[in-house]
Structures are given as C-alpha cells and as structure tokens.
Design a protein around this motif. Structure first.
Motif, PDB file in Angstrom:
ATOM      1  N   PRO A 193     -85.737  -7.039  14.436  1.00 11.02           N
ATOM      2  CA  PRO A 193     -86.782  -7.911  15.326  1.00 11.02           C
ATOM      3  C   PRO A 193     -88.766  -7.740  15.693  1.00 11.02           C
ATOM      4  O   PRO A 193     -88.916  -6.550  15.303  1.00 11.02           O
ATOM      5  CB  PRO A 193     -86.224  -8.452  16.354  1.00 11.02           C
ATOM      6  CG  PRO A 193     -85.615  -6.446  16.850  1.00 11.02           C
ATOM      7  CD  PRO A 193     -86.121  -6.017  15.682  1.00 11.02           C
ATOM      8  N   HIS A 195     -91.256  -7.189  18.983  1.00  9.90           N
ATOM      9  CA  HIS A 195     -90.922  -7.307  20.491  1.00  9.90           C
ATOM     10  C   HIS A 195     -92.001  -8.150  20.958  1.00  9.90           C
ATOM     11  O   HIS A 195     -93.419  -7.433  20.768  1.00  9.90           O
ATOM     12  CB  HIS A 195     -90.859  -5.628  21.370  1.00  9.90           C
ATOM     13  CG  HIS A 195     -89.404  -5.989  21.658  1.00  9.90           C
ATOM     14  ND1 HIS A 195     -88.989  -4.321  21.621  1.00  9.90           N
ATOM     15  CD2 HIS A 195     -88.367  -6.953  20.354  1.00  9.90           C
ATOM     16  CE1 HIS A 195     -87.756  -4.526  21.482  1.00  9.90           C
ATOM     17  NE2 HIS A 195     -87.049  -4.925  20.514  1.00  9.90           N
ATOM     18  N   ILE A 204     -90.147 -11.021  25.014  1.00  7.55           N
ATOM     19  CA  ILE A 204     -89.094 -11.533  24.229  1.00  7.55           C
ATOM     20  C   ILE A 204     -89.258 -11.150  22.996  1.00  7.55           C
ATOM     21  O   ILE A 204     -89.550 -10.867  22.448  1.00  7.55           O
ATOM     22  CB  ILE A 204     -90.160 -12.927  23.584  1.00  7.55           C
ATOM     23  CG1 ILE A 204     -90.555 -13.561  25.712  1.00  7.55           C
ATOM     24  CG2 ILE A 204     -89.769 -14.634  23.043  1.00  7.55           C
ATOM     25  CD1 ILE A 204     -91.440 -14.331  24.905  1.00  7.55           C
ATOM     26  N   ALA A 205     -87.824 -11.400  22.675  1.00  7.97           N
ATOM     27  CA  ALA A 205     -87.406 -10.833  21.617  1.00  7.97           C
ATOM     28  C   ALA A 205     -85.890 -12.156  20.632  1.00  7.97           C
ATOM     29  O   ALA A 205     -85.697 -12.547  21.038  1.00  7.97           O
ATOM     30  CB  ALA A 205     -86.159  -9.346  21.806  1.00  7.97           C
ATOM     31  N   ASN A 206     -85.186 -11.270  19.532  1.00 10.23           N
ATOM     32  CA  ASN A 206     -84.210 -12.279  19.217  1.00 10.23           C
ATOM     33  C   ASN A 206     -82.605 -11.079  19.364  1.00 10.23           C
ATOM     34  O   ASN A 206     -83.206  -9.928  19.061  1.00 10.23           O
ATOM     35  CB  ASN A 206     -84.861 -13.034  17.952  1.00 10.23           C
ATOM     36  CG  ASN A 206     -85.186 -11.369  16.986  1.00 10.23           C
ATOM     37  OD1 ASN A 206     -85.099 -11.101  16.479  1.00 10.23           O
ATOM     38  ND2 ASN A 206     -87.127 -11.954  16.611  1.00 10.23           N
ATOM     39  N   ARG A 207     -81.513 -11.046  18.263  1.00  7.42           N
ATOM     40  CA  ARG A 207     -81.006 -11.264  18.442  1.00  7.42           C
ATOM     41  C   ARG A 207     -80.926  -9.825  16.986  1.00  7.42           C
ATOM     42  O   ARG A 207     -79.980  -9.360  15.932  1.00  7.42           O
ATOM     43  CB  ARG A 207     -79.259 -11.451  17.976  1.00  7.42           C
ATOM     44  CG  ARG A 207     -79.348 -11.626  19.786  1.00  7.42           C
ATOM     45  CD  ARG A 207     -77.545 -12.613  19.576  1.00  7.42           C
ATOM     46  NE  ARG A 207     -77.414 -14.025  21.029  1.00  7.42           N
ATOM     47  CZ  ARG A 207     -77.802 -13.761  21.880  1.00  7.42           C
ATOM     48  NH1 ARG A 207     -78.006 -12.386  22.003  1.00  7.42           N
ATOM     49  NH2 ARG A 207     -77.527 -14.519  23.100  1.00  7.42           N
ATOM     50  N   SER A 208     -81.376  -9.664  16.138  1.00  8.57           N
ATOM     51  CA  SER A 208     -81.615  -8.899  14.821  1.00  8.57           C
ATOM     52  C   SER A 208     -81.542  -7.864  14.497  1.00  8.57           C
ATOM     53  O   SER A 208     -82.293  -7.237  16.298  1.00  8.57           O
ATOM     54  CB  SER A 208     -83.015  -9.577  14.021  1.00  8.57           C
ATOM     55  OG  SER A 208     -83.217  -8.349  12.860  1.00  8.57           O
ATOM     56  N   ALA A 271     -86.507 -10.738  11.483  1.00  3.08           N
ATOM     57  CA  ALA A 271     -86.802 -11.913  12.007  1.00  3.08           C
ATOM     58  C   ALA A 271     -87.590 -11.823  13.071  1.00  3.08           C
ATOM     59  O   ALA A 271     -88.217 -11.070  14.104  1.00  3.08           O
ATOM     60  CB  ALA A 271     -85.405 -11.820  13.168  1.00  3.08           C
ATOM     61  N   ALA A 273     -90.297 -12.756  15.249  1.00  2.00           N
ATOM     62  CA  ALA A 273     -90.802 -13.791  16.735  1.00  2.00           C
ATOM     63  C   ALA A 273     -91.595 -14.414  16.566  1.00  2.00           C
ATOM     64  O   ALA A 273     -93.321 -14.003  15.942  1.00  2.00           O
ATOM     65  CB  ALA A 273     -91.627 -13.403  17.757  1.00  2.00           C
ATOM     66  N   ASP A 274     -91.519 -16.165  16.285  1.00  2.00           N
ATOM     67  CA  ASP A 274     -92.343 -17.017  15.867  1.00  2.00           C
ATOM     68  C   ASP A 274     -93.868 -17.558  16.974  1.00  2.00           C
ATOM     69  O   ASP A 274     -95.155 -17.333  16.143  1.00  2.00           O
ATOM     70  CB  ASP A 274     -91.635 -18.903  15.403  1.00  2.00           C
ATOM     71  CG  ASP A 274     -91.011 -18.569  14.844  1.00  2.00           C
ATOM     72  OD1 ASP A 274     -91.298 -17.492  13.620  1.00  2.00           O
ATOM     73  OD2 ASP A 274     -89.650 -19.263  14.744  1.00  2.00           O
ATOM     74  N   THR A 323     -78.955 -21.828  11.200  1.00  2.00           N
ATOM     75  CA  THR A 323     -77.285 -22.087  11.852  1.00  2.00           C
ATOM     76  C   THR A 323     -76.975 -23.329  11.243  1.00  2.00           C
ATOM     77  O   THR A 323     -75.696 -24.153  11.647  1.00  2.00           O
ATOM     78  CB  THR A 323     -77.648 -22.175  13.225  1.00  2.00           C
ATOM     79  OG1 THR A 323     -78.159 -23.055  13.938  1.00  2.00           O
ATOM     80  CG2 THR A 323     -77.437 -20.720  14.054  1.00  2.00           C
ATOM     81  N   MET A 352     -75.291 -12.051  13.029  1.00  2.00           N
ATOM     82  CA  MET A 352     -76.597 -10.896  13.475  1.00  2.00           C
ATOM     83  C   MET A 352     -75.633  -9.948  14.077  1.00  2.00           C
ATOM     84  O   MET A 352     -75.129  -9.811  15.521  1.00  2.00           O
ATOM     85  CB  MET A 352     -77.638 -12.095  14.541  1.00  2.00           C
ATOM     86  CG  MET A 352     -78.523 -12.725  13.366  1.00  2.00           C
ATOM     87  SD  MET A 352     -78.973 -13.793  14.508  1.00  2.00           S
ATOM     88  CE  MET A 352     -81.031 -13.326  13.909  1.00  2.00           C
TER      89      MET A 352
END
Ligand code: CTP
Length: 390
Positions: A193, A195, A204-208, A271, A273-274, A323, A352
């Motif tokens: 991910p 950060h 802010i992050a994600n589950r990767s 992954a 972050a956009d 998804t 993930m």
C-alpha cells in the motif's frame, strides 16, 4: 544423471516419501536418503535403502569418513536437497539455522538449492510461528511448497497435507532444470500500500499486504531477472535476489519508479492511494481542535505515467483490484492507462492479506481466466508468461 538428497522428516506423511523415491528413480533421478530420528518412527532405513538402492544416513555419527567432512560431502554431491515431509519442527530449525542432527547440519552446510514439502496439522501450519518460519525460509531462497488441503490423519480438515508425490516430483524437476529465461532483464515491481499522512502520526492507507507483489518479484528473480522492488510499508522481508527500495507515499513511489527506469518490464502491483491529504499538518492534530476537514487531492497515477513515459518498458503490466464486474473494469483500465496487460482480481472476498488468488489476465488478444492458486503459483505463472512474451 541428476541427484537429489532427500531428507525424510518425522511425520505420518513419511510413507509418501517412499512413493516419491520410486517416482524420482523412474524419472532418472538418483536419490540418497537421510532419515531424521523422528522419521525412523514412521519408516525404516531399510525401506528407504531398498527403494533408493543406496545407503541411508540417519545420524551425524554414522558418517565413517568424517576426516573428509562427510556431512559436507553428502550435501554437496547432490544437485538439490529435498525435505519431504518437512515437519513444523524441521522448518523451525531450518529457519533458525540450528544444526543439531544430521539433517539440519546438512541443510546448513549445503550450497545447493533447497526444496521443502511441508506436512503437518492444520493448526501447526497456520500458527504464527510457522508462518514466520516459512516467510524467513522463502526470503532465504528456500522453495517451500504449499501443502495440500483436505482431511488429515489427525481427523481435522484444512491445509497441511503433504503435496501428492507427482506434484513434488514436478517441483523437483523444475528445480533441477530451472527456467532462467529472464536472465539479463531488468524488471521493476511496485508492491504494497502507500501511506498518505494526515499529520505526523496519522495516515490514510488500504488493506494491501504486499504478498502478491512480493511473490511476483521473487518469481522473476528466480528466473534470473534483475528485480527492483519499490515497496510501500509492509511486514515482509525482501525476497532473495531483489533490490528493495522502501517508500511511504504515492509521490515517493512515483519518484523511486522513475529513478529505477529503464526497465524491460514494469509490473505495478502496488495498491497506490488515489488521493493524498492536501496540506498535511506538521504537528499532531489535537482532538480539542475538533474534527479536521480533510481536503484530498489526486496522487500521480504511476502506472499510467510509466506507460506513457519516453522510457516506457517493453511490457507494462498493471493490476486491477475490483469488487464487481471485474473483467469489464479491468479491460477499461487497460485502455485508459495504456498498459499492455492487466491482471484483474476480485477482492470482494478475503484475497487482500490472504495467501490465495484467482485472477484474469486481460491482454490485447483477450481474457484468460486462471484457476485459483496460491499467490506464489500465480506469480510463477505470470513470470513464465512474461518470459514467453519477451
Ligand atoms: N496505480 C498506480 N498509481 C496510482 C493508482 C493506481 O500505479 N496512483 C496502479 C496500480 O498499481 C494498479 C493499477 O494502477 O496496477 C490499478 O489501480 P486501481 O487502484 O485498481 O485503479 P484505479 O485507477 O485507482 O481505479 P479505481 O480506484 O476507480 O478502481
């Protein structure tokens, strides 16, 4: 004639090693067996000697020619060392570098590739200690096969069964004739991910988890490629034979990727972050100030930038975590980002962070749906496809 040294550990699955010896010999592979103390409770040295038609070694002290450093000789005469069944205890001692019996002494003294086929109770396989040991061994360059899933001798059900002997033989043959088609190629992989800081302590992050990207980096390195792995924050060791550059934010990742070019192939698995927080605070935000209004701005699209860069790699591969309407979204992403291939996966389940993955490969000629497999197997298949394409 290829030769293997087969270390048979102490597990109920040791009987399957007898079948493995027969299969190897039929395939023209000479087998010398080492039986651990625990192994002697499940099969006898006589059985292994009869099947291999060679002397079987059981203790450090029965090597008569210690003057010639017998244990080192034994580990060096073989082209490959195979541990089957590799029990939880044996994997732990291998990972720790313990050398307290003949098997572990040989494993520490060898300069040959090592392949381990685990077999144990499902809870032992899933225990954090075993997870850690397997990750360590893989980072050290040991090939650890995924155990089969099914009913176990102890009455439980799940992953932990020794892979069937034909599958172990296939892995042995692959290890004896390694595919080095990516030798001389530079492959750039992003993983994990990113950060994006809100203030010095929040982000802010994600589950990767980074597992799929790391497996791809490892598979490419195993096929001889020079691999640069640009990684966001993950809890994984750098795979053997790769150069890892650790980054935190999308902008750092973009800069590291640009600096790593030129490359023959770019595989963007991260992954990213956009968005990032516009004007992240220099000091920790205080609760007393009230809920902050976060204003988000777009991050650079690393994949799209690499694909339209003047230094564009010959093959640019993106990932699409979706998804719903997986193939449709992936196909649109391929065009929009100008990638050659998109590997699409459905992350609506527990992909993930998990160890398995089911993917579709979207290329200019269509869509291939690959059967669900371990992330390592998906990585190997992708690396082989890359070698075919180059
Ligand atoms: N990617 C990238 N840089 C970004 C965002 C994504 O390099 N800033 C790459 C990823 O590494 C992946 C691919 O683009 O290879 C797809 O990312 P994904 O987040 O699934 O697609 P998005 O373009 O962000 O679309 P959406 O979030 O709408 O699904």
């Amino acid at each position: 004639m290829k030769r293997i040294l087969l270390i048979v550990g102490g597990g109920i699955a040791a009987y399957k090693s007898c079948e493995l010896i027969r299969l190897c010999r039929r395939a023209g592979i000479e087998v010398t067996c080492v039986l651990t103390e625990g192994g002697t409770h499940f099969v006898t040295p006589m059985t292994l000697a009869a099947l291999s038609e060679r002397q079987v070694y059981t203790t450090l002290w029965d090597l008569k020619d210690e003057a010639e450093m017998g244990h080192i000789q034994l580990s060096r005469q073989a082209d490959l060392v195979v541990v089957a069944p590799a029990t939880a205890d044996l994997l732990a001692r291998m990972a720790a570098g313990v050398a307290d019996d003949l098997a572990t002494t040989l494993l520490l003294a060898t300069d040959k590739p090592v392949l381990a086929a685990p077999a144990m109770n499902v809870r032992m396989w899933q225990h954090a200690a075993t997870r850690r040991n397997v990750a360590t061994l893989r980072a050290d360059g040991v090939t650890v096969l995924e155990p089969d899933e099914g009913a176990m001798a102890c009455g439980e059900y799940g992953p932990g069964r020794l892979p069937e002997p034909p599958a172990i033989l296939a892995a042995i043959e692959a290890a004896l004739a390694p595919d080095r088609r990516l030798e001389g190629r530079h492959i750039l992989v992003t993983a994990g991910p990113t950060h994006e800081p809100i203030d010095p302590v929040r982000y802010i992050a994600n589950r990767s988890s980074g597992k799929q990207g790391y497996a791809i980096a490892a598979a490419c390195a195993a096929m001889g490629a020079r691999v640069t792995l640009v990684s966001g924050p993950v809890a994984l060791p750098a795979p053997a034979g790769t150069t890892r550059i650790e980054v935190e934010t999308a902008r750092e990742m973009a800069a590291a990727v640009e600096a790593a070019l030129p490359a023959d192939v770019a595989i963007m698995v991260a992954a990213v972050a956009d968005w990032r927080v516009e004007g992240a605070a220099d000091q920790k935000l205080k609760k007393s100030q009230g809920a902050p209004a976060l204003s988000l701005v777009a991050n650079p699209d690393i994949l799209a930038n690499v694909a339209s860069s003047p230094a564009r790699p010959r093959l640019v591969i993106g990932f699409a975590a979706e998804t719903e309407r997986v193939v449709e979204h992936a196909t649109a992403k391929r065009t929009a980002k100008r990638a050659d291939w998109i590997v699409a996966n459905d992350v609506s389940g527990d992909v993930m962070g998990g160890d398995a993955n089911a993917v579709h490969l979207v290329t200019d000629i269509g869509v291939e749906t690959w059967p669900a497999a371990s992330k390592a197997a998906v990585a190997r298949r992708l690396a082989e496809r890359i070698a075919d394409a180059l």
